[in-house]
Design a protein around this motif. Structure first.
Motif, PDB file in Angstrom:
ATOM      1  N   ASN A 270       2.951 -32.586  10.335  1.00  0.00           N
ATOM      2  CA  ASN A 270       3.048 -31.632  11.435  1.00  0.00           C
ATOM      3  C   ASN A 270       4.466 -31.499  11.961  1.00  0.00           C
ATOM      4  OD1 ASN A 270       0.380 -30.971  11.334  1.00  0.00           O
ATOM      5  ND2 ASN A 270      -0.238 -32.493  12.846  1.00  0.00           N
ATOM      6  N   GLU A 273       6.589 -29.275   9.791  1.00  0.00           N
ATOM      7  CA  GLU A 273       6.332 -27.839   9.937  1.00  0.00           C
ATOM      8  C   GLU A 273       6.865 -27.312  11.267  1.00  0.00           C
ATOM      9  OE1 GLU A 273       5.187 -26.047   7.464  1.00  0.00           O
ATOM     10  OE2 GLU A 273       4.780 -27.768   6.177  1.00  0.00           O
ATOM     11  N   VAL A 274       6.728 -28.102  12.328  1.00  0.00           N
ATOM     12  CA  VAL A 274       7.314 -27.704  13.612  1.00  0.00           C
ATOM     13  C   VAL A 274       8.820 -27.535  13.440  1.00  0.00           C
ATOM     14  CG1 VAL A 274       7.835 -28.453  15.971  1.00  0.00           C
ATOM     15  CG2 VAL A 274       5.541 -28.772  15.038  1.00  0.00           C
ATOM     16  N   GLY A 277       9.623 -24.306  11.644  1.00  0.00           N
ATOM     17  CA  GLY A 277       9.514 -23.168  12.556  1.00  0.00           C
ATOM     18  C   GLY A 277      10.730 -23.075  13.466  1.00  0.00           C
ATOM     19  N   VAL A 280      13.807 -21.852  11.635  1.00  0.00           N
ATOM     20  CA  VAL A 280      13.828 -20.399  11.447  1.00  0.00           C
ATOM     21  C   VAL A 280      14.385 -19.727  12.696  1.00  0.00           C
ATOM     22  CG1 VAL A 280      12.369 -18.364  11.260  1.00  0.00           C
ATOM     23  CG2 VAL A 280      11.982 -20.302   9.745  1.00  0.00           C
ATOM     24  N   VAL A 281      13.836 -20.125  13.857  1.00  0.00           N
ATOM     25  CA  VAL A 281      14.273 -19.503  15.111  1.00  0.00           C
ATOM     26  C   VAL A 281      15.758 -19.770  15.341  1.00  0.00           C
ATOM     27  CG1 VAL A 281      13.991 -19.526  17.607  1.00  0.00           C
ATOM     28  CG2 VAL A 281      11.977 -19.654  16.136  1.00  0.00           C
TER      29      VAL A 281
ATOM     30  N   ILE B  98       7.652 -15.374  13.704  1.00  0.00           N
ATOM     31  CA  ILE B  98       6.965 -16.103  12.630  1.00  0.00           C
ATOM     32  C   ILE B  98       7.328 -17.588  12.702  1.00  0.00           C
ATOM     33  CG2 ILE B  98       6.700 -16.343  10.128  1.00  0.00           C
ATOM     34  CD1 ILE B  98       7.281 -13.324   9.912  1.00  0.00           C
ATOM     35  N   GLY B  99       8.602 -17.863  13.004  1.00  0.00           N
ATOM     36  CA  GLY B  99       9.003 -19.258  13.203  1.00  0.00           C
ATOM     37  C   GLY B  99       8.231 -19.883  14.357  1.00  0.00           C
ATOM     38  N   ALA B 100       8.047 -19.096  15.424  1.00  0.00           N
ATOM     39  CA  ALA B 100       7.326 -19.596  16.593  1.00  0.00           C
ATOM     40  C   ALA B 100       5.887 -19.954  16.236  1.00  0.00           C
ATOM     41  CB  ALA B 100       7.353 -18.550  17.710  1.00  0.00           C
ATOM     42  N   PHE B 102       4.868 -21.348  13.636  1.00  0.00           N
ATOM     43  CA  PHE B 102       4.816 -22.691  13.063  1.00  0.00           C
ATOM     44  C   PHE B 102       5.043 -23.765  14.114  1.00  0.00           C
ATOM     45  CE2 PHE B 102       3.976 -20.630   9.432  1.00  0.00           C
ATOM     46  CZ  PHE B 102       3.741 -21.519   8.401  1.00  0.00           C
ATOM     47  N   VAL B 103       5.945 -23.474  15.037  1.00  0.00           N
ATOM     48  CA  VAL B 103       6.162 -24.432  16.111  1.00  0.00           C
ATOM     49  C   VAL B 103       4.867 -24.628  16.899  1.00  0.00           C
ATOM     50  CG1 VAL B 103       7.434 -24.874  18.224  1.00  0.00           C
ATOM     51  CG2 VAL B 103       8.603 -23.875  16.251  1.00  0.00           C
ATOM     52  N   TYR B 106       1.681 -26.126  14.464  1.00  0.00           N
ATOM     53  CA  TYR B 106       1.747 -27.553  14.145  1.00  0.00           C
ATOM     54  C   TYR B 106       2.116 -28.371  15.372  1.00  0.00           C
ATOM     55  CZ  TYR B 106       1.205 -26.028   9.388  1.00  0.00           C
ATOM     56  OH  TYR B 106       0.707 -25.469   8.266  1.00  0.00           O
ATOM     57  N   GLY B 107       2.754 -27.734  16.335  1.00  0.00           N
ATOM     58  CA  GLY B 107       3.110 -28.423  17.560  1.00  0.00           C
ATOM     59  C   GLY B 107       1.889 -28.754  18.384  1.00  0.00           C
ATOM     60  N   ALA B 109      -1.005 -29.380  17.410  1.00  0.00           N
ATOM     61  CA  ALA B 109      -1.767 -30.458  16.781  1.00  0.00           C
ATOM     62  C   ALA B 109      -1.204 -31.827  17.154  1.00  0.00           C
ATOM     63  CB  ALA B 109      -1.764 -30.276  15.266  1.00  0.00           C
ATOM     64  N   LEU B 110       0.059 -31.856  17.601  1.00  0.00           N
ATOM     65  CA  LEU B 110       0.696 -33.120  17.953  1.00  0.00           C
ATOM     66  C   LEU B 110       0.398 -33.546  19.383  1.00  0.00           C
ATOM     67  CD1 LEU B 110       4.166 -32.353  16.346  1.00  0.00           C
ATOM     68  CD2 LEU B 110       2.571 -34.087  15.564  1.00  0.00           C
TER      69      LEU B 110
END
Lengths: 560, 297
Positions: A270, A273-274, A277, A280-281, B98-100, B102-103, B106-107, B109-110
Motif C-alpha cells: 500500500n 502505491e501511495v 500516486g 505523479v502529483v 489520477i495520482g490522487a 492512488f494516494v 491505497y492511503g 487502506a493504511l
C-alpha cells in the motif's frame, strides 16, 4: 541518449546472466517499455491521456495465449495478429477521441481498459479468472526464447520499437504532431490532416502496448485478467509522467525506474502505491517534463533571441504556380448565420488566376468569416464554394489546403513552441529532406533566413506576420488568402510585404487580401470587393471603388 | 421488476451525486476529476469513524463527512489542482487527479479502523426496517426505509444546490467565474476562491453521497475507480453540461446496473455498463438531455 540506454542494457544483461531475479526484473522493464513509449507519444505529442494501455497490452498477450495454445499457431504469426487487432481497436478509440475536445477522453480510455478486462474475464475461450496457461516459448530456429535469452529478445523488441518511434518523430509525422499540439486549426489550414494523425497516434500507441503484451505472454507462459488490469495502465502512465512525456528515452527511463521501484518496494504494497500516486502529483507540479525532460530543459536552456531584423534583401522571384482551372475561386450565394446573426448574406464573386484582389469592409463585415468558409472552417449555412473548379463546400480544412490553398490569420497563428524554420517546414507538405530544402528556400526568398532558428513565440510582431506568410507559401499554393498582413508592420516592412505579395502574384498565385491599409490596397490590388454587414456592396477596380458613395458611407457613415 | 427498479434508483442516487460533483468540478476547472469516486469512499469512511469512534448518530456522521469532504476538497484544489494547472495545463490536472486516486485508494487502506475492507454504516433510523409497497395484487416490492432516506437526502441536496447556485450571490458568482474567468475577474469576483469552493462543493457532494448510501451498500473498499467511471457514465448519459441530466443519468445507470447484475455476474455486468459510455460517446456525445452545440468547438 538511446545509445547510453543500450550500453546499460547490455551491461546489465551480462551482469544478470546468472541471477534469475535480476534477469527477470530487467526483462519486465523491456516488456513494459513499448507500452510506455506508445503512451509517451500520445501524451507528449498529441496531448491525449490514455488510461487504457493495459487493455491493449492484454489484447497482445491474450492473442498470443489463445492462438498458440488453442490454435497451435507459432508465436511469430500470433503476435503480429494481436498487434494488428490492437491497432484496429486503437483506431476505434481514436474516433471517439475526435468527438471531444479537452480531456474527457481519458475517461473513455479508462472505460476501454475496464471493458477489455471484463472481456478477458468473461470470454469462455480465454479461461476466465485463471487465464491461459502453458503458452509455449517462441522458437527462433534452434534457439528457445526463454530465461535469459528472453531478456535479450525483449530488449531487442523494445529497441526496435524505440528506434522506429524516434525516426517517426524526427520525420514528417513528428513535425505534424508538434504543429497539431501547438495550434490545431492552423495545422489544418496548412494541410495537416489533424484527425488522421490523432487516430494514427492512438492506433500506434495501442499496437506498441500489444507488442509488449505478446512478449509478456511468451515470456511468462501465462496470462490472466489480473496481470492486465487497471493497475498496469496506471503504472504505464506513471512511467511516462516520471520519465518525461514525448521523449522516447524518457519512456525507457520511466519503465526502468518503475521496474526498479517495484523490485525495491515489493513488500511495501500500500505504501508503495501511495508513493506512486504522490510521485505523479509531485512530478506534474514540479517537473512537468518528467525527470529526463527537466534535465534536458536545464541542459539546453536557450535565451529567447529577438534580434532586430537587418534590412531585408532584394526580392527573389517566387517559383511559378498555376491554378488547375480558369476559376481558382468561385463563391456562389454563400450565407453564414450564427444563431440570429447573419455574418455573410448571399455573397458571390469569382477570382481570375494570377490576380490580386482586396477584400475590404468595416469591422464585423464578415471578411474573416468568408475566409474561414473558403478554408473549410465552419460550413456555410447556404451557398457553394468552388476552388480550382471543384466544389469544396463542407470539405475539411486540410483537404482544401492540400488542393493548393494557403492562408494567414488576422492574429498570426504560428506554432509558438516551434522555430520559424520548423513552422515553415511543417507546411511544406513533403518528406523531411524535401521539406527542409523548401523551407530554406522560402525563408531566403522572403528575407527571413536570419530568423530561422528563433522560436515563433519569441518573434517581434512584424516578423511574426511575415513568418506566417512564409509558412503559408511554403507549400506553393496557387490560391492564397491573406488576412490583414500589414497590420502592425512598420514602413520598410510594409514595402517589403508589397513586393513579396506582388512577386507571388507575378508567379501566378491568385491572392485574396483582407486589408485595412487603403494605401496598400490601392497600390497593389487590381480589384476591390467591399463587404458591409455580410453583403457585397461594391466589386470593381480600386479607383472606382474609392469614388463609390456607398463605400464612402460604409466607412465614414452617412451624413443625415 | 419494481424491486429492481427501486434498488437501481437507490444506487443510482449515489451515481447521480458523483456525476453532479464531476459536473461542478468540470465546470470550474475544465477537467474531469478521476478521484471523485475515491473521495466518495473516503467520505463514507469518515462517517464511519464519526459513528464508531465519536459515537455520533447517523445525522452527525453525515454532517461530519460532508464537512470533511468540503475541507478535503479545498485542500485538494489548493495543494494539488491549482499548482498542477499552473505547470501542466488541463492534461497535467487530469493526471494529477489520477495520482490522487492512488494516494486515496491505497492511503485509506493504511488508516487504522478503515483498512481495505468494506464496513456497514449505521442507518438513519425510521419506524420500521422495511415497508411493503404494493401497487397491484400480484406485484409488489419490499422497500428498505434506508432507500427512502437516500431519495429524501438526494432531493434535499439537490434543493440546496439549486438554491445556492440560482438564488444566492455566491452561487451566481461561482457560476460566473466558471463560465468566463476573465470576465468574472474584471467585475471583481475572486476567481481562485470561486474555483476552490466549486471543487470543495463537488468533493463534499461525493462524501455526502458515499455516506447516505452507506447503510445499504457498505462503505470502504476498492471500488472508487468503478464509482468514478459509473458517475461519469451517468454524466455522459444525461449530458455532462446539464445538472438535471447528471441526476437523470445517475438513475438510468443505477437501474441498468442493477438490472444487468440480476442477470449475469458482476464481472460481466460492470463492463457492460462501461460500454454504455463508449456507445454514448460515439452516438450521442451531448447526452440525452444535452444540447448539441456544447460538445464541440
Amino acid at each position: 541518449m538511446l545509445a547510453v540506454f543500450a550500453a546499460i542494457v547490455i551491461l546489465f544483461g551480462v551482469l544478470a546472466q546468472h541471477d534469475a531475479g535480476l534477469s527477470q526484473a530487467g526483462t519486465y522493464v523491456a516488456i513494459f517499455a513499448p507500452a510506455a513509449i506508445g503512451l509517451s507519444i500520445l501524451l507528449g505529442n498529441v496531448n491525449q491521456i490514455s488510461v487504457g494501455q493495459a487493455g491493449f497490452f492484454g489484447i497482445g498477450a491474450y492473442s498470443v495465449g489463445y492462438l498458440t495454445v488453442e490454435r497451435g499457431w507459432p508465436f511469430w504469426t500470433a503476435a503480429p495478429l494481436g498487434i494488428a487487432l490492437a491497432a484496429a481497436i486503437g483506431v476505434g478509440l481514436g474516433f471517439i477521441a475526435l468527438r471531444f475536445r479537452g480531456h474527457y477522453l481519458a475517461m473513455a480510455t479508462l472505460a476501454f481498459g475496464l471493458i477489455a478486462a471484463g472481456v478477458f474475464h468473461a470470454a469462455p475461450f480465454l479461461g476466465h479468472a485463471s487465464g491461459i496457461t502453458g503458452i509455449p516459448y517462441p522458437q527462433a530456429g534452434p534457439l528457445t526464447i526463454s530465461g535469459h535469452v528472453a531478456y535479450w529478445f525483449a530488449w531487442i523488441v523494445a529497441f526496435v520499437i524505440a528506434l522506429l518511434s524516434l525516426s517517426l518523430l524526427r520525420g514528417r509525422a513528428g513535425r505534424a504532431f508538434e504543429a497539431i499540439r501547438n495550434d490545431e486549426l492552423a495545422a489544418e489550414t496548412i494541410g495537416i490532416p489533424t484527425r488522421r494523425y490523432k487516430i494514427v497516434a492512438f492506433a500506434y500507441a495501442g499496437a506498441l502496448a500489444a507488442a509488449g503484451g505478446a512478449t509478456f505472454a511468451a515470456y511468462l507462459g501465462l496470462v490472466n485478467p489480473d496481470a492486465v488490469g487497471i493497475a498496469l495502465s496506471v503504472d504505464v502512465l506513471l512511467m511516462v509522467v516520471l520519465g518525461g512525456s514525448g521523449l522516447i528515452s524518457g519512456a525507457l527511463f520511466g519503465a526502468a525506474l518503475i521496474g526498479y521501484l517495484n523490485v525495491v518496494g515489493h513488500q511495501w504494497d500500500n505504501w508503495r502505491e501511495v508513493g506512486y500516486g504522490a510521485l505523479v502529483v509531485l512530478c506534474v507540479i514540479f517537473a512537468p517534463g518528467g525527470v529526463l525532460g527537466t534535465l534536458r530543459r536545464l541542459a539546453f536552456a536557450r535565451a529567447p533571441s529577438t534580434r532586430a531584423a537587418p534590412p531585408p534583401p532584394a526580392v527573389i522571384a517566387a517559383p511559378p504556380v498555376r491554378a488547375p482551372s480558369a476559376e481558382p475561386l468561385a463563391v456562389r450565394g454563400v450565407t453564414k448565420r450564427f444563431g440570429g446573426l447573419v455574418a455573410l448574406d448571399d455573397v458571390s464573386f469569382s477570382l481570375q488566376p494570377g490576380t490580386l484582389t482586396a477584400l475590404i469592409g468595416p469591422n464585423g463585415a464578415g471578411k474573416t468569416t468568408l475566409f474561414n468558409a473558403i478554408c473549410g472552417i465552419g460550413r456555410p449555412t447556404a451557398g457553394r464554394i468552388a476552388i480550382g473548379g471543384a466544389d469544396v463546400t463542407g470539405r475539411q480544412p486540410h483537404r482544401i489546403a492540400a488542393l493548393g490553398v494557403g492562408r494567414t490569420f488576422q492574429n498570426a497563428r504560428l506554432f509558438g513552441a516551434m522555430t520559424v524554420f520548423e513552422n515553415v517546414a511543417a507546411a511544406a507538405a513533403a518528406n523531411r529532406r524535401v521539406a527542409d530544402r523548401r523551407a530554406r528556400a522560402v525563408l531566403a526568398r522572403l528575407g527571413l533566413d536570419h530568423l530561422a532558428g528563433v522560436l515563433a513565440k519569441d518573434l517581434a510582431f512584424g516578423d511574426r506576420r511575415r513568418a506566417e506568410l512564409a509558412r503559408a507559401v511554403a507549400a506553393e499554393p496557387w490560391l492564397l488568402l491573406v488576412d490583414e498582413p500589414a497590420a502592425g508592420l512598420n514602413g520598410p516592412e510594409r514595402e517589403r510585404l508589397n513586393a513579396d505579395l506582388l512577386a507571388l502574384r507575378d508567379a501566378g498565385t491568385t491572392l485574396l487580401l483582407i486589408e485595412h491599409d487603403m494605401k496598400l490596397v490601392m497600390a497593389i490590388s487590381q480589384r476591390v470587393i467591399v463587404l458591409e454587414f455580410g453583403r457585397v456592396i461594391a466589386d470593381a477596380a480600386p479607383a472606382e471603388v474609392q469614388r463609390d458613395p456607398r463605400v464612402i458611407a460604409a466607412y465614414l457613415g452617412t451624413a443625415t | 421488476m419494481l424491486q429492481l427498479l427501486i434498488a437501481g434508483l437507490t444506487v443510482g442516487s449515489e451515481f447521480a451525486l458523483i456525476a453532479l460533483g464531476i459536473h461542478i468540478i468540470l465546470r470550474a476547472t475544465r477537467v474531469v476529476n478521476f478521484a471523485q469516486g475515491e473521495f466518495s469512499i473516503v467520505g463514507g469512511l469518515i462517517a464511519l469513524t464519526c459513528a464508531e469512534v465519536l459515537h455520533a448518530n447517523a445525522w452527525f456522521a453525515l454532517a461530519g463527512a460532508t464537512l470533511a469532504g468540503f475541507v478535503l476538497g479545498l485542500v485538494f484544489e489548493i495543494v494539488v489542482l491549482r499548482p498542477a494547472g499552473r505547470t501542466g495545463g488541463e492534461a497535467g490536472v487530469t493526471i494529477a487527479t489520477i495520482g490522487a486516486v492512488f494516494v486515496l485508494l491505497y492511503g485509506h487502506a493504511l488508516v487504522p479502523g478503515w483498512g481495505s475492507d468494506s464496513h456497514p454504516l449505521p442507518g438513519f433510523g425510521g419506524p420500521a426496517n422495511i415497508v411493503i409497497l404494493s401497487l397491484s395484487k400480484d406485484g409488489g416490492a419490499v422497500v428498505q426505509v434506508q432507500s427512502l432516506w437516500v431519495f429524501a437526502l438526494l432531493i434535499a441536496a439537490l434543493a440546496a444546490l439549486y438554491v445556492f447556485f440560482e438564488r444566492t450571490y455566491y452561487g451566481k458568482a461561482i457560476r460566473a467565474a466558471a463560465e468566463n474567468p476573465l470576465g468574472a475577474r474584471l467585475v471583481g469576483i475572486d476567481v481562485n476562491s470561486a474555483r476552490a469552493i466549486s471543487v470543495a462543493l463537488g468533493i463534499a457532494l461525493a462524501a455526502y453521497g458515499g455516506t447516505i448510501i452507506g447503510p445499504i451498500t457498505l462503505v470502504g473498499g476498492a471500488a472508487g475507480f468503478a464509482l468514478t467511471i459509473k458517475g461519469f457514465v451517468a454524466a455522459i448519459v444525461g449530458g455532462l453540461e446539464s445538472p438535471v441530466g447528471c441526476v437523470a443519468g445517475g438513475f438510468v445507470v443505477g437501474v441498468l446496473q442493477v438490472f444487468l447484475q440480476s442477470r449475469m455476474s458482476y464481472d460481466v455486468a460492470d463492463p457492460l455498463v462501461y460500454s454504455v459510455l463508449l456507445l454514448m460517446l460515439l452516438v450521442r456525445p451531448q447526452g440525452l438531455f444535452g444540447r448539441r452545440d456544447v460538445v464541440r468547438d
